[in-house]
Design a protein around this motif. Structure first.
Motif, PDB file in Angstrom:
ATOM      1  N   LEU A  29       2.988  -5.412  76.185  1.00  0.00           N
ATOM      2  CA  LEU A  29       2.005  -4.775  76.802  1.00  0.00           C
ATOM      3  C   LEU A  29       2.288  -3.298  77.077  1.00  0.00           C
ATOM      4  O   LEU A  29       3.352  -3.008  77.990  1.00  0.00           O
ATOM      5  CB  LEU A  29       1.546  -5.366  78.074  1.00  0.00           C
ATOM      6  N   HIS A  30       1.617  -2.297  76.567  1.00  0.00           N
ATOM      7  CA  HIS A  30       1.955  -0.934  77.059  1.00  0.00           C
ATOM      8  C   HIS A  30       0.816  -0.434  77.963  1.00  0.00           C
ATOM      9  O   HIS A  30      -0.374  -0.339  77.009  1.00  0.00           O
ATOM     10  CB  HIS A  30       2.342  -0.127  76.058  1.00  0.00           C
ATOM     11  N   VAL A  31       0.783   0.206  79.065  1.00  0.00           N
ATOM     12  CA  VAL A  31      -0.238   0.579  79.425  1.00  0.00           C
ATOM     13  C   VAL A  31      -0.034   2.129  79.762  1.00  0.00           C
ATOM     14  O   VAL A  31       0.925   2.588  80.320  1.00  0.00           O
ATOM     15  CB  VAL A  31      -0.519   0.128  81.002  1.00  0.00           C
ATOM     16  N   ALA A  32      -1.090   2.815  79.428  1.00  0.00           N
ATOM     17  CA  ALA A  32      -1.024   4.363  79.222  1.00  0.00           C
ATOM     18  C   ALA A  32      -2.192   5.117  79.611  1.00  0.00           C
ATOM     19  O   ALA A  32      -3.333   4.720  79.307  1.00  0.00           O
ATOM     20  CB  ALA A  32      -0.589   4.738  77.744  1.00  0.00           C
ATOM     21  N   LYS A  33      -2.140   6.263  79.940  1.00  0.00           N
ATOM     22  CA  LYS A  33      -3.018   7.433  80.237  1.00  0.00           C
ATOM     23  C   LYS A  33      -3.171   8.338  79.094  1.00  0.00           C
ATOM     24  O   LYS A  33      -2.521   8.805  78.603  1.00  0.00           O
ATOM     25  CB  LYS A  33      -2.801   8.353  81.559  1.00  0.00           C
ATOM     26  N   VAL A  34      -4.487   8.243  78.460  1.00  0.00           N
ATOM     27  CA  VAL A  34      -4.689   8.996  77.430  1.00  0.00           C
ATOM     28  C   VAL A  34      -4.825  10.463  77.476  1.00  0.00           C
ATOM     29  O   VAL A  34      -5.603  10.753  78.331  1.00  0.00           O
ATOM     30  CB  VAL A  34      -6.084   8.594  76.495  1.00  0.00           C
TER      31      VAL A  34
ATOM     32  N   LEU B 208      -7.685   8.806  66.875  1.00  0.00           N
ATOM     33  CA  LEU B 208      -6.380   8.899  67.448  1.00  0.00           C
ATOM     34  C   LEU B 208      -6.346   9.104  68.843  1.00  0.00           C
ATOM     35  O   LEU B 208      -7.149   9.872  69.422  1.00  0.00           O
ATOM     36  CB  LEU B 208      -5.878  10.006  66.767  1.00  0.00           C
ATOM     37  N   HIS B 209      -5.575   8.025  69.430  1.00  0.00           N
ATOM     38  CA  HIS B 209      -5.441   8.320  71.187  1.00  0.00           C
ATOM     39  C   HIS B 209      -4.078   8.737  71.287  1.00  0.00           C
ATOM     40  O   HIS B 209      -3.282   7.797  71.174  1.00  0.00           O
ATOM     41  CB  HIS B 209      -6.054   7.027  71.690  1.00  0.00           C
ATOM     42  N   VAL B 210      -3.778  10.073  72.021  1.00  0.00           N
ATOM     43  CA  VAL B 210      -2.445  10.131  72.342  1.00  0.00           C
ATOM     44  C   VAL B 210      -2.292   9.850  73.803  1.00  0.00           C
ATOM     45  O   VAL B 210      -2.921  10.572  74.787  1.00  0.00           O
ATOM     46  CB  VAL B 210      -1.778  11.455  71.868  1.00  0.00           C
ATOM     47  N   ALA B 211      -1.376   9.166  74.293  1.00  0.00           N
ATOM     48  CA  ALA B 211      -1.242   8.652  75.627  1.00  0.00           C
ATOM     49  C   ALA B 211       0.257   8.724  76.205  1.00  0.00           C
ATOM     50  O   ALA B 211       1.138   8.264  75.647  1.00  0.00           O
ATOM     51  CB  ALA B 211      -1.761   7.329  75.975  1.00  0.00           C
TER      52      ALA B 211
END
Lengths: 125, 125
Positions: free
Chosen positions: A103-108, B103-106
């Motif tokens: 699981l990777h949680v990220a801010k776009v 495309l989502h870059v995060a």
């Protein structure tokens, strides 16, 4: 999985950054009993989370599955993360359905989209 | 796509945050000529980018495809983004291979993984 092609498939559109994204990559076990019912239930539940923006899912037959959930902010994700049915499903997933997952949680920070126009190309986002 | 199951499938492992992730969600057109050759070439090329951490890919037959690329930092992603062959492939993708994409870059803030142990469960990450 219940991939009934009732509507044309389309990826979740680009939203205005910043927003949050949870990427869940999985390899399944042989024992998938109960999975599709739980999956369908969670798909309904997550729609009630304020700030839920959408979900993309792809599954290579016999291979990797990827689910991406999009949320307006960290609070929306926290609410989903602490949902009791969701937590119970995670527990069952580790006990039964998943061989391995990440699981990777990220801010776009940026995003854009493309949809083919009638003549063969039109950008959006 | 060249999904030869030569090795056991496994999702890319959790890395130490922060790191970057590019999520590319696609719906393909009917005309996929040249796609798999280009895809295989890009898969090789990206491995030469300093800071490239790995790539996950899943494809629902006749449905959505999701590719996730993981990079140590924003510079690594910028280098990949400006690669000439990559840019040419993107252009061809819009002209020929993709019906639509996002495309989502995060920036990844947290991550964890799970791999089933011999007795049925062992967490990592």
């Amino acid at each position: 999985m219940s991939e009934l092609p009732t509507a044309p498939v389309a990826p979740v559109a680009a939203h205005e950054p910043p927003y949050y994204m949870a990427v869940f990559t999985t390899v399944r076990t042989q024992d998938q009993s109960g999975y599709s019912e739980t999956d369908a239930r969670l798909e309904q539940l997550v729609k009630d989370v304020p700030g839920f923006l959408g979900m993309d899912h792809a599954q290579t037959p016999g291979g990797l599955g990827i689910t991406v959930g999009y949320f307006r902010d960290a609070d929306a994700l926290t609410e989903w993360r602490s949902n009791a049915e969701h937590r119970a499903a995670q527990q069952r997933g580790r006990a039964q359905w998943y061989q391995s997952y990440t699981l990777h949680v990220a801010k776009v920070e940026r995003s854009h989209g493309f949809t083919r126009g009638p003549a063969g190309g039109a950008a959006s986002g």
